[in-house]
Design an enzyme around this catalytic site. Structure first.
Site, PDB file in Angstrom:
ATOM      1  N   ASP A   1     -11.080  16.782 -49.231  1.00  0.00           N
ATOM      2  CA  ASP A   1     -11.931  17.868 -48.726  1.00  0.00           C
ATOM      3  C   ASP A   1     -13.170  18.106 -49.593  1.00  0.00           C
ATOM      4  OD1 ASP A   1     -10.217  18.294 -46.598  1.00  0.00           O
ATOM      5  OD2 ASP A   1      -9.026  19.761 -47.692  1.00  0.00           O
TER       6      ASP A   1
ATOM      7  N   SER B   1      -1.948  11.289 -44.845  1.00  0.00           N
ATOM      8  CA  SER B   1      -2.291  12.584 -44.248  1.00  0.00           C
ATOM      9  C   SER B   1      -1.167  13.579 -44.457  1.00  0.00           C
ATOM     10  CB  SER B   1      -2.564  12.413 -42.750  1.00  0.00           C
ATOM     11  OG  SER B   1      -2.556  13.683 -42.116  1.00  0.00           O
TER      12      SER B   1
ATOM     13  N   LYS C   1      -6.149  27.650 -48.396  1.00  0.00           N
ATOM     14  CA  LYS C   1      -6.007  27.560 -46.935  1.00  0.00           C
ATOM     15  C   LYS C   1      -4.712  26.854 -46.558  1.00  0.00           C
ATOM     16  CE  LYS C   1      -9.431  25.407 -44.644  1.00  0.00           C
ATOM     17  NZ  LYS C   1      -9.098  24.297 -43.740  1.00  0.00           N
TER      18      LYS C   1
HETATM   19  C1  S3P Z   1      -4.630  19.648 -45.032  1.00  0.00           C
HETATM   20  C2  S3P Z   1      -4.631  18.301 -45.197  1.00  0.00           C
HETATM   21  C3  S3P Z   1      -5.850  17.478 -45.227  1.00  0.00           C
HETATM   22  C4  S3P Z   1      -7.105  18.326 -45.443  1.00  0.00           C
HETATM   23  C5  S3P Z   1      -7.110  19.564 -44.616  1.00  0.00           C
HETATM   24  C6  S3P Z   1      -5.893  20.417 -44.921  1.00  0.00           C
HETATM   25  C7  S3P Z   1      -3.352  20.359 -45.003  1.00  0.00           C
HETATM   26  O1  S3P Z   1      -5.971  16.786 -44.008  1.00  0.00           O
HETATM   27  O2  S3P Z   1      -8.254  17.560 -45.165  1.00  0.00           O
HETATM   28  O3  S3P Z   1      -8.270  20.314 -44.886  1.00  0.00           O
HETATM   29  O4  S3P Z   1      -3.321  21.592 -45.186  1.00  0.00           O
HETATM   30  O5  S3P Z   1      -2.316  19.694 -44.816  1.00  0.00           O
HETATM   31  P1  S3P Z   1      -5.227  15.360 -43.796  1.00  0.00           P
HETATM   32  O6  S3P Z   1      -3.829  15.574 -44.146  1.00  0.00           O
HETATM   33  O7  S3P Z   1      -5.431  15.030 -42.359  1.00  0.00           O
HETATM   34  O8  S3P Z   1      -5.940  14.416 -44.713  1.00  0.00           O
END
Ligand code: S3P
Length: 437
Positions: A320, A172, A26
């Site tokens: 996740d 994040s 994803k």
């Molecule tokens: C993601 C980062 C994560 C993850 C999300 C997808 C991404 O979130 O939980 O499902 O694609 O950058 P955070 O960066 O807020 O932890």
């Protein structure tokens, strides 16, 4: 996405077996569309996740004048318009359930010449956005949020952005990526220094597209004013989707499941370390690269698990995967303690509360903490649980049903389509007794 869809997951009578490829990653699929849209030339994406989240991102770029063809399932041809080629959209840009789409787009759109409005579904409309709007404002962006810092986001265009050096208070990848995407349009250097390293797909893909960027775990720096080259990318299978099968095969006695071509970027595979510490038997076979990412076939055999204290250094690398870890812990011998995971409270649902409430309904003893939980393992009973529209909680409860003493009815599972269309079919193919109810 408010249709009600319930699942029933029943105990399995025999081991799980399978040789499966779960859908494309994803995070990589979102970024591939975004960067291909901004590139000069035509990009081809294979293994694109046909989920509602990633389709929302593609739809948003179409609204901004990017021609995107879908010649086959999981394939996209993106006719890039260049870094400055997006056009003002008509109407709002609907990110659906996707925090990644909204936060990354907040950064990318802050650098455009036109105004945009980003909206989302009921879950996304409650999620915190100040974590991106505040640092973006320091770069010169003007973004209004709803009351309390939640969507919708009104992004004002035509602003001059300047690079900053920023350390987010929380680890994040979404915040880091939002700043780097704004940094494409900023004068000077944008530097993000993270409290803990997070997934580095934005950095790696920018580099593949020829944008000058320096990065190492926990740090990324770029300057504005370059161009992006079109790319051909093979998206690896999503580790987060593989996780449900990893836990299921671990828990069901006699099982052996092979998961093909799974992305094993170290910023994603914290669950492997943690499950192995708990006693799991997971081998990585046939290591190779796809789309510039490390991938492997994961071969998972049943093994009894024991409880552990989850080392905090793995938390960001498995952010996740906690819903499935909760299920693994509930079936392990002894207590598993999770700390340092307060972020789980602001995901698609409050994942600590949703998993704790559901597992309690199945007879599990759980002590909740603000940033984690202590889960006492034992035999699960059957019962009724609520996923609260959270795709990963729904799939985790489906895995729990395989090893419970009775059927589990899981409410509100429609959002599984955001990240894992075809989950029920693939799960049935491996031997899970799962159907809509
Ligand atoms: C993601 C980062 C994560 C993850 C999300 C997808 C991404 O979130 O939980 O499902 O694609 O950058 P955070 O960066 O807020 O932890």
């Amino acid at each position: 996405m408010s249709t009600t869809l319930d699942w029933i997951s029943a105990p399995v009578a025999s081991p799980l077996h399978g040789d499966v490829r779960v859908p494309g990653d994803k995070s990589v699929s979102h970024r591939a569309v975004m960067l291909a849209a901004l590139a000069d030339g035509t990009s081809r994406i294979r293994g694109f996740l046909e989920g509602e989240d990633t389709r929302a991102t593609a739809r948003i770029f179409r609204q901004m004048g990017v021609r995107i063809e879908a010649p086959a399932t999981g394939e996209r041809i993106v006719h890039g318009v260049g870094v400055h080629g997006l056009r003002a959209p008509e109407g709002v840009l609907d990110c659906g359930n996707s925090g990644t789409a909204m936060r990354l787009l907040a950064g990318l759109l802050a650098g455009q010449a036109f105004d945009t409005t980003l909206t989302g579904d009921a879950s996304l409309s409650q999620r915190p956005m100040r974590r991106v709007t505040e640092p973006l404002a320091r770069m010169g962006a003007v973004i209004e949020t709803g009351a309390g810092g939640v969507p919708p986001l009104r992004v004002h265009g035509g602003k001059t952005l300047a690079g900053i050096e920023y350390t987010p208070p929380i680890a994040s990848a979404q915040v880091k990526s939002a700043l780097l995407l704004a940094g494409l349009y900023a004068q000077g250097e944008t530097v993000v220094v993270e409290p803990r390293p997070t997934r580095d797909y934005t950095e790696r893909m920018l580099a593949t597209c020829g944008w000058p960027i320096e990065f190492s775990p926990g740090r990324a720096a770029l300057t504005g004013g370059h161009v992006l080259r079109a790319i051909d990318i093979d998206v690896p299978a999503d580790f987060s989707s593989a996780a449900f099968f990893i836990v299921a095969a671990t828990l069901v006695p006699g099982s052996e499941v092979r998961l093909r071509g799974v992305g094993i970027n170290p910023r994603r595979t914290g669950l492997l370390h943690v499950l192995r510490l708990m006693g799991a038997d997971i081998a990585a076979d046939n290591p190779h690269t796809a789309g510039g990412e490390a991938v492997a076939d994961l071969v998972v055999r049943h093994a009894p698990l024991h409880g552990i204290e989850v080392p905090e250094e793995h938390v960001a690398d498995m952010i996740d995967e906690f819903p499935s870890l909760f299920v693994a812990a509930a079936c392990a011998e002894g207590v598993t303690t999770i700390r340092g995971a307060a972020e789980l409270r602001v995901k698609e649902s409050d994942r600590i509360a949703v998993m704790a409430a559901g597992l309690r309904r199945l007879g599990v003893h759980i002590d909740e903490a603000p940033d984690g939980a202590a889960i006492e393992g034992g035999r699960l009973t059957g019962g009724t649980v609520d996923s609260h529209g959270d795709h990963r909680c729904a799939m985790s409860f489906a895995v729990a049903g395989a090893v419970a003493a009775g059927e589990i009815r899981i409410a509100d599972c429609a959002n599984v389509a955001t990240s894992f269309p075809g989950f029920v079919h693939l799960a049935q193919g491996c031997g899970l007794v799962l159907h809509t109810g």
